[in-house]
Design a protein around this motif. Structure first.
Motif, mmCIF file in Angstrom:
data_model
loop_
_atom_site.group_PDB
_atom_site.id
_atom_site.type_symbol
_atom_site.label_atom_id
_atom_site.label_comp_id
_atom_site.label_asym_id
_atom_site.label_seq_id
_atom_site.Cartn_x
_atom_site.Cartn_y
_atom_site.Cartn_z
ATOM 1 N N VAL A 62 63.130 -90.697 24.083
ATOM 2 C CA VAL A 62 63.767 -91.469 25.257
ATOM 3 C C VAL A 62 64.493 -92.667 25.034
ATOM 4 C CG1 VAL A 62 63.191 -92.466 27.469
ATOM 5 C CG2 VAL A 62 61.954 -90.552 26.816
ATOM 6 N N LEU A 63 64.080 -93.316 24.037
ATOM 7 C CA LEU A 63 64.781 -94.701 23.861
ATOM 8 C C LEU A 63 66.403 -94.012 22.981
ATOM 9 C CD1 LEU A 63 62.295 -97.389 22.596
ATOM 10 C CD2 LEU A 63 63.765 -97.332 24.710
ATOM 11 N N THR A 64 66.229 -93.135 22.465
ATOM 12 C CA THR A 64 67.408 -92.468 21.890
ATOM 13 C C THR A 64 68.410 -91.829 22.945
ATOM 14 O OG1 THR A 64 66.141 -91.875 19.445
ATOM 15 C CG2 THR A 64 68.329 -90.688 20.323
ATOM 16 N N LEU A 65 67.750 -91.312 23.826
ATOM 17 C CA LEU A 65 68.575 -90.817 24.854
ATOM 18 C C LEU A 65 69.103 -92.013 25.814
ATOM 19 C CD1 LEU A 65 69.619 -88.649 26.818
ATOM 20 C CD2 LEU A 65 67.676 -88.666 27.893
ATOM 21 N N CYS A 66 68.220 -93.026 25.895
ATOM 22 C CA CYS A 66 68.626 -94.165 26.659
ATOM 23 C C CYS A 66 70.002 -94.735 26.177
ATOM 24 C CB CYS A 66 67.368 -95.129 26.709
ATOM 25 S SG CYS A 66 67.674 -96.575 28.123
ATOM 26 N N GLU A 67 69.807 -95.011 24.788
ATOM 27 C CA GLU A 67 70.875 -95.753 23.956
ATOM 28 C C GLU A 67 72.158 -94.931 24.319
ATOM 29 O OE1 GLU A 67 72.097 -96.269 19.440
ATOM 30 O OE2 GLU A 67 70.066 -95.905 19.682
ATOM 31 N N ASP A 68 72.254 -93.731 24.113
ATOM 32 C CA ASP A 68 73.428 -92.794 24.299
ATOM 33 C C ASP A 68 73.799 -93.069 25.738
ATOM 34 O OD1 ASP A 68 72.953 -91.998 21.572
ATOM 35 O OD2 ASP A 68 72.079 -89.924 22.328
ATOM 36 N N VAL A 69 72.946 -92.925 26.673
ATOM 37 C CA VAL A 69 73.636 -93.306 28.344
ATOM 38 C C VAL A 69 73.880 -94.511 28.320
ATOM 39 C CG1 VAL A 69 72.802 -93.065 30.534
ATOM 40 C CG2 VAL A 69 71.765 -91.393 29.033
ATOM 41 N N CYS A 70 73.337 -95.591 28.007
ATOM 42 C CA CYS A 70 73.842 -96.912 27.960
ATOM 43 C C CYS A 70 75.295 -97.113 27.388
ATOM 44 C CB CYS A 70 72.751 -98.011 27.414
ATOM 45 S SG CYS A 70 71.253 -97.923 28.350
ATOM 46 N N GLU A 71 75.321 -96.428 26.202
ATOM 47 C CA GLU A 71 76.663 -96.635 25.428
ATOM 48 C C GLU A 71 77.912 -96.010 26.525
ATOM 49 O OE1 GLU A 71 77.681 -98.473 23.047
ATOM 50 O OE2 GLU A 71 75.666 -98.878 22.139
ATOM 51 N N CYS A 92 74.532 -102.901 29.608
ATOM 52 C CA CYS A 92 74.343 -101.798 29.062
ATOM 53 C C CYS A 92 74.557 -101.685 27.402
ATOM 54 C CB CYS A 92 75.487 -100.452 29.623
ATOM 55 S SG CYS A 92 75.169 -100.101 31.105
ATOM 56 N N ARG A 93 75.512 -102.558 26.967
ATOM 57 C CA ARG A 93 75.767 -102.755 25.518
ATOM 58 C C ARG A 93 74.427 -103.597 24.831
ATOM 59 N NH1 ARG A 93 80.236 -104.653 26.955
ATOM 60 N NH2 ARG A 93 82.012 -103.331 27.060
ATOM 61 N N GLU A 94 73.837 -104.498 25.765
ATOM 62 C CA GLU A 94 72.622 -105.145 25.148
ATOM 63 C C GLU A 94 71.447 -104.214 25.244
ATOM 64 O OE1 GLU A 94 72.206 -108.756 27.867
ATOM 65 O OE2 GLU A 94 74.247 -109.369 26.924
ATOM 66 N N CYS A 95 71.434 -103.361 26.162
ATOM 67 C CA CYS A 95 70.228 -102.644 26.427
ATOM 68 C C CYS A 95 70.336 -101.566 24.942
ATOM 69 C CB CYS A 95 70.238 -101.515 27.696
ATOM 70 S SG CYS A 95 68.747 -100.761 28.138
ATOM 71 N N ALA A 96 71.360 -101.118 25.062
ATOM 72 C CA ALA A 96 71.613 -100.006 23.868
ATOM 73 C C ALA A 96 71.331 -100.597 22.733
ATOM 74 C CB ALA A 96 73.063 -99.367 23.852
ATOM 75 N N GLU A 97 71.498 -101.812 22.471
ATOM 76 C CA GLU A 97 71.123 -102.395 21.070
ATOM 77 C C GLU A 97 69.752 -102.631 21.046
ATOM 78 O OE1 GLU A 97 71.024 -104.044 17.688
ATOM 79 O OE2 GLU A 97 72.868 -103.089 18.347
ATOM 80 N N ALA A 98 69.074 -103.086 22.016
ATOM 81 C CA ALA A 98 67.530 -103.279 22.172
ATOM 82 C C ALA A 98 66.886 -102.048 21.976
ATOM 83 C CB ALA A 98 67.323 -103.870 23.528
ATOM 84 N N CYS A 99 67.442 -100.895 22.365
ATOM 85 C CA CYS A 99 66.806 -99.232 22.073
ATOM 86 C C CYS A 99 67.003 -99.115 20.814
ATOM 87 C CB CYS A 99 67.462 -98.531 22.904
ATOM 88 S SG CYS A 99 67.055 -98.497 24.823
ATOM 89 N N ARG A 100 68.217 -99.450 20.207
ATOM 90 C CA ARG A 100 68.317 -99.188 18.778
ATOM 91 C C ARG A 100 67.290 -100.110 17.808
ATOM 92 N NH1 ARG A 100 73.281 -98.480 19.546
ATOM 93 N NH2 ARG A 100 73.994 -100.593 19.710
ATOM 94 N N SER A 101 67.393 -101.173 18.220
ATOM 95 C CA SER A 101 66.510 -102.080 17.239
ATOM 96 C C SER A 101 65.004 -101.748 17.476
ATOM 97 C CB SER A 101 66.702 -103.713 17.719
ATOM 98 O OG SER A 101 68.036 -103.928 17.572
ATOM 99 N N PHE A 102 64.445 -101.541 18.593
ATOM 100 C CA PHE A 102 63.130 -101.161 18.420
ATOM 101 C C PHE A 102 62.866 -99.699 17.974
ATOM 102 C CE2 PHE A 102 59.440 -99.355 20.800
ATOM 103 C CZ PHE A 102 58.606 -100.559 20.881
ATOM 104 N N ALA A 103 63.633 -98.826 17.933
ATOM 105 C CA ALA A 103 63.362 -97.696 17.279
ATOM 106 C C ALA A 103 63.491 -97.747 15.605
ATOM 107 C CB ALA A 103 64.541 -96.506 17.911
#
Length: 104
Positions: A62-71, A92-103
């Motif tokens: 879900v975080l991978t999908l979320c990153e894509d949607v946020c971007e 959205c950019r900050e959220c995508a980065e947070a998703c990427r970092s967490f994963a």
């Protein structure tokens, strides 16, 4: 994990605010894609926050999908000059980065 959940919530709120503000703009037909992307992004961020909080086995997917949607949402909002779109794109950019970092 708390930082990620906060960023997901902030992004969802920014998307909902942008969506609502877009509805009040002139030439709304130019903002249809922005409104739809905001809606989708808010939904996925809410869902991701819930799954992260509950340690779901589907969190990474879900975080991978979320990153894509946020971007995608950030890119769409960047096409517009409205302040609400600029704030949304940043969240959205900050959220995508947070998703990427967490994963990672």
């Amino acid at each position: 994990m708390e930082d990620l959940i906060m960023k997901l919530g902030k992004c969802a709120a920014a998307c909902e605010e942008c969506l609502d503000a877009c509805l009040d703009e002139d030439k709304i037909e130019m903002l249809v894609d922005c409104i739809r992307t905001d809606r989708d992004c808010a939904k996925i961020c809410h869902m991701a926050a819930s799954l992260v909080a509950s340690n779901s086995e589907f969190t990474d997917s879900v975080l991978t999908l979320c990153e894509d949607v946020c971007e995608a949402c950030a890119e769409e909002c960047d096409k517009h000059e409205h302040e609400h779109c600029k704030r949304c794109a940043q969240a959205c950019r900050e959220c995508a980065e947070a998703c990427r970092s967490f994963a990672a």
